[in-house]
Scaffold this active site. Structure first.
Site, PDB file in Angstrom:
ATOM      1  N   SER A   1       0.852  -1.194   0.000  1.00 22.28           N
ATOM      2  CA  SER A   1       0.000   0.000   0.000  1.00 22.28           C
ATOM      3  C   SER A   1       0.887   1.243   0.000  1.00 22.28           C
ATOM      4  O   SER A   1       2.082   1.166   0.304  1.00 22.28           O
ATOM      5  CB  SER A   1      -0.836  -0.026   1.285  1.00 22.28           C
ATOM      6  OG  SER A   1      -1.417   1.233   1.568  1.00 22.28           O
TER       7      SER A   1
ATOM      8  N   TYR B   1      -3.707   0.063   9.946  1.00 23.17           N
ATOM      9  CA  TYR B   1      -3.489  -0.326   8.545  1.00 23.17           C
ATOM     10  C   TYR B   1      -2.044  -0.030   8.127  1.00 23.17           C
ATOM     11  O   TYR B   1      -1.376  -0.858   7.507  1.00 23.17           O
ATOM     12  CB  TYR B   1      -4.490   0.444   7.678  1.00 23.17           C
ATOM     13  CG  TYR B   1      -4.501   0.082   6.213  1.00 23.17           C
ATOM     14  CD1 TYR B   1      -5.156  -1.069   5.765  1.00 23.17           C
ATOM     15  CD2 TYR B   1      -3.894   0.896   5.256  1.00 23.17           C
ATOM     16  CE1 TYR B   1      -5.196  -1.385   4.410  1.00 23.17           C
ATOM     17  CE2 TYR B   1      -3.929   0.588   3.899  1.00 23.17           C
ATOM     18  CZ  TYR B   1      -4.586  -0.552   3.484  1.00 23.17           C
ATOM     19  OH  TYR B   1      -4.628  -0.882   2.142  1.00 23.17           O
TER      20      TYR B   1
END
Ligand code: NAP
Ligand code: GCO
Length: 266
Positions: free
Chosen positions: A147, A160
């Site tokens: 990510s 996250y």
């Protein structure tokens, strides 16, 4: 043929986790087009059945499983079932993931742990399950879906970002530990992709105006737009194919230029 020009996945068995829709679905469908047999899992029977039908519409016979990536015995059983009925997994894509957008000082430790469990421990559990057969074959590809948050932080995504930063290091460690078995483990780092995970960030406001985060992302991306999951498929095929046999422990960011850019001047 020069293997480093070979992007075919003919005869390969690919397991893409969380491929009932979104990024996983696009990658799995691309692998099928390149000749691989597709196995995928997700968290509900309804999603599994709907996805199998969506793959069938594309002419793909996908093997779907309901299996939580955090449940180690269930993952071991799924991988054993795939080996028995389809063949040992040659390509694993650790794609299943969740996000919780909560200011850190308001986040319960249980919520933090769940994100780490799915996005990081899940990748460990699935990789551990496929490694022995790959080591025996002396061949295998593991692709971890990282990510922007493997590199950058932002408000509300502490769990996250911690998980995706950890996934980058798990990638390097799998490379370090299993490169000797001709196993390549790389990360694919998508930018901001229009999927259900990011739908709340693109939702128009009550008055019909653009979501401020939508405008922010377009301004922060040199490409000037959100990316589509299909745009990840070429790089994902590369990392699964013989063409990338000398590429190991890398994160390939497919982000329309976000990580290279300081942002628009005022
Ligand atoms: P998505 O549309 O929400 O899809 C997530 C997938 O993961 C679904 O198939 C879901 O299955 C599955 N899943 C979630 N928890 C699971 C669990 N515990 N066990 C098994 N499967 C599980 O998300 P996406 O946007 O395609 O994202 C896919 C991956 O790319 C994630 O790792 C995400 O963090 C990463 N990523 C996304 C973006 C983006 O901008 N969208 C950017 C960078 C990285 P069910 O639907 O059945 O729950
Ligand atoms: C967010 C987004 C991101 C993306 C993606 C970026 O809230 O900032 O959901 O984290 O999903 O992972 O690469």
């Amino acid at each position: 043929m020069n293997p480093y020009l070979n992007f075919s996945l003919n005869g390969k068995v690919a397991l893409v986790t969380g491929a009932s829709h979104g990024i996983g679905f696009a990658i799995a469908a691309a692998y099928a087009r390149q000749g691989a047999t597709i196995c995928f899992n997700c968290s509900s029977e309804e999603h599994r059945d709907r996805a199998v039908a969506e793959y069938a519409k594309l002419g793909i016979e996908a093997h779907g499983y309901v299996c939580d990536v955090t449940d180690e015995p269930a993952v071991q059983a799924m991988v054993a079932d795939i080996a028995r009925t389809v063949g040992p997994v040659d390509i694993l894509v650790n794609n299943a993931g969740i996000i919780r957008r909560i200011p850190m000082h308001e986040m319960d430790a249980a919520e933090f742990r769940r994100v780490i469990d799915v996005d990081l421990t899940g990748a460990f559990i699935c990789s551990k399950a496929v490694l022995p057969a790959m080591m025996q074959k002396r061949s295998g590809k593991i692709i971890n879906i990282c990510s922007m948050m493997s590199e950058l932080g932002r408000e509300t995504v502490s769990a996250y970002a911690s998980a995706k930063g950890g996934l980058k290091m798990l990638t390097r460690n799998i490379c370090s530990e299993y490169g000797q078995y001709n196993i390549q483990c790389n990360g694919l780092g998508p930018g901001y992709i229009a999927t259900s995970q990011t739908a709340p960030l693109r939702q128009p406001q009550a008055d019909g105006s653009r979501h401020p985060f939508d405008a922010f992302i377009c301004a922060k991306t040199p490409a000037g737009r959100w990316l589509d999951a299909e745009e990840l498929t070429g790089p994902a095929v590369f990392l699964a194919s013989e063409a990338s046999n000398a590429v190991n422990g890398q994160i390939l960011y497919v982000d329309g230029g976000i990580l290279a850019y300081i942002g628009k001047q005022p």
